[in-house]
Scaffold this active site. Structure first.
Site: not given
Length: 414
Positions: A106-107
């Site tokens: 996730k970013g």
């Protein structure tokens, strides 16, 4: 409609409830407790007025034990490293529940896209991708859409990566426009599968969606498609909300007319009887579909929920402290690990198509998504039935077993 916070401790507390129902050693659990890596990047961007503004970006890869990591890029004000780590871990679990050869990532960038011009937003997205170019790839870490990022943003990411690397690697990004190697079903899979999972769980309990009353919190792509799918199965969608308001009709909303109205006016507010978004979660309905963001139900509002079933169409929509209260109150929570699984499935199918340069029809994609979602739901319900536990605990147990098996077979390097 601002989401409440989430934390690693809450996730680990829920995982510990699953430990008696799976075969997980301290060694393999230790791998899960710590993300593989988290990076933070500074993103200087030239604004339209000529000034330079520096944004903060993050990317967490949680696990690669079952395959390359995949996860969304959130463009949302307030995004931080801890949020990315928790959501990356949930993506690892979700991929394992779906039995996909992927890990979780996730970013995001701490930015409110609504405050930027299209040119400025493009600059943020391209600079973020450039800073990560040595860490991402179709066999390393695959970027996917999330809150605030759409097909256009994914197209910018794809182009930036290929320009930086001198390649034409479409599989580094999923959720792309179809002409750039995107897949049919990408926009609709999350909401459609959430509705299908809800129908499966109700059927397993001897109930039907026919004339069931439904409220949808969050009428974006996910909520809209979930509402349409539920209505097609006979449900009455009596209330929906978005960031600017909510609308209610006791006899059921005309969803086609509502979608057209929102397109014209920018909100569902004013379509029928106006209520507040908070009131949507408090309605006396059979199914409450949560399709906004994490933390929709928390310690502060769970006590007001009167729905019999709560469906997490987005990750972590129900925080642990809220779920404890709902469980005690007899509310059935259908967790994100199965309810929102259609998103990771369609992203996986797009990645496979890009790798083979062979693309399926829309009908084939929908059938493949449905098949994988149905298998995952059956697997989780089977564990829940055998172990006499709730669906979230069963999903965690199933995922941890699969992660444990991969970890043990790989061993420890060096």
């Amino acid at each position: 409609m601002r989401a409440s916070g989430l934390n690693w401790q809450g996730l680990m507390e829920q995982l510990r409830l699953a430990l008696p129902h799976c075969e997980v050693t301290d060694q393999s659990l230790a791998y899960f407790k710590y993300p593989k890596r988290t990076v933070s990047v500074n993103l200087p961007v030239r604004m339209d007025d000529g000034s330079i503004r520096v944004f903060r970006g993050y990317r967490t890869v949680h696990s690669t034990s079952r395959g390359p990591s995949m996860g969304g890029v959130r463009l949302r004000e307030g995004v931080n490293a801890h949020e990315c780590e928790v959501l990356a871990a949930i993506m690892t679990l979700k991929a394992a529940v779906a039995d996909l050869p992927l890990g979780g990532a996730k970013g995001g960038v701490d930015v409110d896209p609504a405050t930027l011009s299209p040119h400025e937003l493009e600059g943020v997205v391209r600079r973020y991708t450039s800073e990560l170019v040595e860490l991402i790839g179709h066999n390393e870490d695959i970027l996917a859409p999330d809150v605030g990022s759409d097909a256009q943003a994914m197209a910018w990411m794809l182009d930036t990566y290929n320009e930086n690397t001198g390649t034409t690697s479409n599989g580094v990004v999923v959720g792309k426009p179809i002409p750039l190697g995107g897949s049919y079903g990408s926009k609709d899979a999350r909401g459609r599968s959430a509705a299908l999972v809800a129908a499966r769980v109700l059927e397993d309990r001897g109930e039907s969606l026919e004339r069931a009353k439904v409220a949808v919190y969050g009428f974006g792509d996910v909520g809209r498609r979930a509402a349409q799918t539920l209505a097609a199965q006979g449900a009455l969608v009596i209330a929906v909300s978005d960031q600017d308001g909510a609308t209610f009709a006791s006899a059921g909303l005309d969803l086609d007319a509502l979608s057209a109205y929102r397109e014209q006016h920018g909100s569902v507010a004013g379509f029928a009887t106006d209520i507040t978004p908070a009131e949507v979660t408090e309605l006396d309905v059979d199914v409450l579909m949560l399709a906004y963001d994490y933390g929709t139900l928390n310690a502060g509002n769970a006590h007001a929920v009167r729905a019999r079933y709560v469906v997490e169409a987005t990750n972590r929509a129900v925080l642990p402290e809220a779920e404890r209260f709902l469980t005690e109150a007899g509310v059935q929570v259908i967790p994100d690990l199965i309810a929102s699984i259609g998103g990771v499935v369609v992203n996986y199918l797009e990645w496979v198509q890009d790798a083979s340069n062979f693309f399926w029809t829309e009908e084939e994609i929908e059938a493949a998504i449905d098949q994988r979602v149905n298998v995952a739901v059956s697997d989780v319900m089977g564990v829940a039935r055998t172990r006499q536990t709730d669906l979230r605990t069963a999903a965690y147990a199933l995922a941890l077993n699969r992660l444990h098996n991969a970890t043990v077979m790989r061993g420890v390097y060096p």
